[in-house]
Write a protein that holds these residues in place. Sequence first.
Motif, PDB file in Angstrom:
ATOM      1  N   ASN A  64       0.766  -1.321   0.050  1.00  0.00           N
ATOM      2  CA  ASN A  64       0.120   0.012  -0.014  1.00  0.00           C
ATOM      3  C   ASN A  64       0.932   1.006  -0.115  1.00  0.00           C
ATOM      4  O   ASN A  64       1.502   1.645   1.010  1.00  0.00           O
ATOM      5  CB  ASN A  64      -0.850   0.158   1.249  1.00  0.00           C
ATOM      6  CG  ASN A  64      -2.181   1.154   1.257  1.00  0.00           C
ATOM      7  OD1 ASN A  64      -1.746   2.293   0.477  1.00  0.00           O
ATOM      8  ND2 ASN A  64      -2.827   1.122   2.087  1.00  0.00           N
ATOM      9  N   GLY A  66      -0.242   4.292  -0.783  1.00  0.00           N
ATOM     10  CA  GLY A  66      -1.235   5.224  -0.436  1.00  0.00           C
ATOM     11  C   GLY A  66      -0.865   5.990   0.926  1.00  0.00           C
ATOM     12  O   GLY A  66      -0.135   5.405   1.974  1.00  0.00           O
ATOM     13  N   GLU A  67      -1.900   6.914   1.423  1.00  0.00           N
ATOM     14  CA  GLU A  67      -1.743   7.296   2.922  1.00  0.00           C
ATOM     15  C   GLU A  67      -2.752   6.764   3.612  1.00  0.00           C
ATOM     16  O   GLU A  67      -2.894   7.086   4.651  1.00  0.00           O
ATOM     17  CB  GLU A  67      -1.963   8.689   2.743  1.00  0.00           C
ATOM     18  CG  GLU A  67      -0.683   9.488   1.886  1.00  0.00           C
ATOM     19  CD  GLU A  67      -0.632  10.811   1.901  1.00  0.00           C
ATOM     20  OE1 GLU A  67      -1.639  11.706   2.649  1.00  0.00           O
ATOM     21  OE2 GLU A  67       0.126  11.586   1.219  1.00  0.00           O
ATOM     22  N   GLU A  68      -3.629   5.901   3.262  1.00  0.00           N
ATOM     23  CA  GLU A  68      -5.009   5.279   4.124  1.00  0.00           C
ATOM     24  C   GLU A  68      -4.786   4.082   4.081  1.00  0.00           C
ATOM     25  O   GLU A  68      -4.498   3.199   2.914  1.00  0.00           O
ATOM     26  CB  GLU A  68      -6.136   5.973   3.383  1.00  0.00           C
ATOM     27  CG  GLU A  68      -6.387   7.393   3.429  1.00  0.00           C
ATOM     28  CD  GLU A  68      -6.577   7.966   4.964  1.00  0.00           C
ATOM     29  OE1 GLU A  68      -7.050   7.274   5.725  1.00  0.00           O
ATOM     30  OE2 GLU A  68      -6.123   8.933   5.205  1.00  0.00           O
ATOM     31  N   PRO A 108      -0.880   1.668   5.219  1.00  0.00           N
ATOM     32  CA  PRO A 108       0.013   2.601   4.360  1.00  0.00           C
ATOM     33  C   PRO A 108       1.435   2.027   4.713  1.00  0.00           C
ATOM     34  O   PRO A 108       2.313   1.921   5.808  1.00  0.00           O
ATOM     35  CB  PRO A 108      -0.038   3.931   4.988  1.00  0.00           C
ATOM     36  CG  PRO A 108      -1.532   3.965   5.631  1.00  0.00           C
ATOM     37  CD  PRO A 108      -1.720   2.718   5.972  1.00  0.00           C
ATOM     38  N   GLY A 109       2.232   1.913   3.716  1.00  0.00           N
ATOM     39  CA  GLY A 109       3.619   1.582   3.561  1.00  0.00           C
ATOM     40  C   GLY A 109       3.736  -0.039   3.625  1.00  0.00           C
ATOM     41  O   GLY A 109       4.902  -0.541   3.819  1.00  0.00           O
TER      42      GLY A 109
END
Length: 173
Positions: A64, A66-68, A108-109
């Motif tokens: 992921n 993204g930020e969410e 995220p990450g």
Amino acid sequence: MKSNLNRIALLVCGSLLSMPIGAQENQSSPDLTAGDGVFEISDIFARATLPNAPTGAVYLSLSNMGEEPDRLVSGTTSVAKDVQIHSMTMKDDVMQMRQLVDGIEIAPGEIHTFEPSGLHIMLIEVQQPLIEGETFILTLEFEHSGEIEIDVPIVGIGARSAPDSAEPARSGQ
């Protein structure tokens, strides 16, 4: 299967291409977007199956970017009646497989590796043998981001990793 699947554009070697997923041969490391999510999906492969095999599996790495947080909840493909997310664990020297009915959350990450003898995407009631050298389309469904369609290369029955000749690909919005 939903008839209005969105195609994802690929960004390869820093250049934006308007080529749909599956049109590029040997893709292995695409960053794919769906809805508000951004995912890096790499090392995609399925193993060939014997004739009349009832199941198959898809393996990949899913990150992921993204930020969410989001959740991989299911999938669909024309090569199987059902697609399920499964885990395999050892308990008392016995390998146990179970369906993750709620899917798998990806923060995220965070990276989840779907691999032989571990987390994998199970193809239930395979409709045709998976033949080495061929490919098929798998649509992954995320709780918040929607659907991502990927091209899955089929490798040898005993393979433990994606084809080496695959070129990385990246997507943009």
